[in-house]
Design an enzyme around this catalytic site. Sequence first.
Site, PDB file in Angstrom:
ATOM      1  N   LYS A  11      -1.110  -1.720  -3.211  1.00  0.00           N
ATOM      2  CA  LYS A  11      -2.488  -1.224  -3.318  1.00  0.00           C
ATOM      3  C   LYS A  11      -2.997  -1.241  -4.764  1.00  0.00           C
ATOM      4  CE  LYS A  11      -2.447   1.584   0.891  1.00  0.00           C
ATOM      5  NZ  LYS A  11      -2.751   2.928   1.491  1.00  0.00           N
ATOM      6  N   TYR A  51      -9.301  -1.547   7.931  1.00  0.00           N
ATOM      7  CA  TYR A  51      -9.059  -0.142   8.272  1.00  0.00           C
ATOM      8  C   TYR A  51     -10.007   0.355   9.364  1.00  0.00           C
ATOM      9  CZ  TYR A  51      -5.690   0.796   4.501  1.00  0.00           C
ATOM     10  OH  TYR A  51      -4.570   0.832   3.703  1.00  0.00           O
ATOM     11  N   ASN A 114      -1.552   5.856  -2.649  1.00  0.00           N
ATOM     12  CA  ASN A 114      -0.131   5.917  -2.297  1.00  0.00           C
ATOM     13  C   ASN A 114       0.593   4.572  -2.437  1.00  0.00           C
ATOM     14  OD1 ASN A 114      -1.297   4.671  -0.142  1.00  0.00           O
ATOM     15  ND2 ASN A 114      -0.714   6.204   1.381  1.00  0.00           N
ATOM     16  N   HIS A 117       0.838  -0.242   1.539  1.00  0.00           N
ATOM     17  CA  HIS A 117       0.529  -0.206   2.971  1.00  0.00           C
ATOM     18  C   HIS A 117       1.621  -0.942   3.718  1.00  0.00           C
ATOM     19  CE1 HIS A 117      -1.498  -0.788   6.828  1.00  0.00           C
ATOM     20  NE2 HIS A 117      -1.002  -2.014   6.782  1.00  0.00           N
ATOM     21  N   GLU A 128      -2.581  -7.544  11.602  1.00  0.00           N
ATOM     22  CA  GLU A 128      -2.796  -7.471  10.150  1.00  0.00           C
ATOM     23  C   GLU A 128      -2.376  -8.758   9.439  1.00  0.00           C
ATOM     24  OE1 GLU A 128      -2.359  -2.593   9.997  1.00  0.00           O
ATOM     25  OE2 GLU A 128      -0.849  -3.819   8.972  1.00  0.00           O
TER      26      GLU A 128
HETATM   27  P1  ADP Z   1      -0.215   5.050   6.556  1.00  0.00           P
HETATM   28  O1  ADP Z   1      -0.747   4.187   5.424  1.00  0.00           O
HETATM   29  O2  ADP Z   1       1.007   5.820   6.139  1.00  0.00           O
HETATM   30  O3  ADP Z   1      -0.016   4.274   7.840  1.00  0.00           O
HETATM   31  P2  ADP Z   1      -2.638   6.137   7.743  1.00  0.00           P
HETATM   32  O4  ADP Z   1      -2.669   4.916   8.599  1.00  0.00           O
HETATM   33  O5  ADP Z   1      -2.752   7.469   8.411  1.00  0.00           O
HETATM   34  O6  ADP Z   1      -1.321   6.187   6.846  1.00  0.00           O
HETATM   35  O7  ADP Z   1      -3.817   6.065   6.686  1.00  0.00           O
HETATM   36  C1  ADP Z   1      -4.175   4.851   6.065  1.00  0.00           C
HETATM   37  C2  ADP Z   1      -4.432   5.108   4.595  1.00  0.00           C
HETATM   38  O8  ADP Z   1      -5.557   5.972   4.458  1.00  0.00           O
HETATM   39  C3  ADP Z   1      -3.296   5.842   3.868  1.00  0.00           C
HETATM   40  O9  ADP Z   1      -2.263   4.993   3.447  1.00  0.00           O
HETATM   41  C4  ADP Z   1      -4.031   6.473   2.702  1.00  0.00           C
HETATM   42  O10 ADP Z   1      -4.297   5.528   1.643  1.00  0.00           O
HETATM   43  C5  ADP Z   1      -5.360   6.870   3.353  1.00  0.00           C
HETATM   44  N1  ADP Z   1      -5.345   8.245   3.889  1.00  0.00           N
HETATM   45  C6  ADP Z   1      -4.665   8.693   4.998  1.00  0.00           C
HETATM   46  N2  ADP Z   1      -4.902  10.000   5.207  1.00  0.00           N
HETATM   47  C7  ADP Z   1      -5.737  10.411   4.236  1.00  0.00           C
HETATM   48  C8  ADP Z   1      -6.366  11.652   3.895  1.00  0.00           C
HETATM   49  N3  ADP Z   1      -6.165  12.760   4.643  1.00  0.00           N
HETATM   50  N4  ADP Z   1      -7.161  11.703   2.806  1.00  0.00           N
HETATM   51  C9  ADP Z   1      -7.389  10.582   2.060  1.00  0.00           C
HETATM   52  N5  ADP Z   1      -6.843   9.381   2.309  1.00  0.00           N
HETATM   53  C10 ADP Z   1      -6.030   9.282   3.384  1.00  0.00           C
HETATM   54 MG    MG Z   2      -1.395   3.344   9.076  1.00  0.00          MG
END
Ligand code: ADP
Ligand code: MG
Length: 142
Positions: A11, A51, A114, A117, A128
């Site tokens: 990212k 997304y 974070n 992805h 994807e």
């Molecule tokens: P993951 O990436 O672990 O699969 P998700 O699919 O739930 O997690 O979310 C996609 C992305 O959206 C996350 O990697 C993060 O960058 C962002 N995200 C998820 N939850 C939150 C939140 N509560 N607040 C802000 N950003 C979030």
């Molecule tokens: Mg996810």
Amino acid sequence: MAIERTFSIIKPDAVAAGNAGHVLQLLIDGGLRPVAMRMMHLTTAQAEGFYAVHRERPFFKDLVKFMTSGPVIVQVLEGENAIAKNRELMGATDSRKAAAGTIRQKYGTDIERNAAHGSDAPDTAKYEIGFFFSGSELATLG
Ligand code: ADP
Ligand code: MG
């Protein structure tokens, strides 16, 4: 166990901080090999499309803003159980809660920024990968 392919993004936060190589090395050390890779700066439309499953979530707008804030590296990773393995190597979504030594713990900041992805299931991995790569761009590893 089966050889699988999964989709991964390094990212914008990790790329901007100069940690793309470190993230990639952790993935490779964990048994995942890139079969396709590209650096790109996502457009708003690309980030929104990628997304789309999260479009009703309160964090969607901020997420799209973050993902378009700078270049990313999109890649396809191959290996034993690649989908689960990638998720394990990344750690929990919230970098503050991710286990020690995981990519998100080492190179991310919080639940949004974070570092990486990873696809969460075979159907999303397929979708994807196809979102960013055509079949002819995927290398065959010996
Ligand atoms: P993951 O990436 O672990 O699969 P998700 O699919 O739930 O997690 O979310 C996609 C992305 O959206 C996350 O990697 C993060 O960058 C962002 N995200 C998820 N939850 C939150 C939140 N509560 N607040 C802000 N950003 C979030
Ligand atoms: Mg996810």
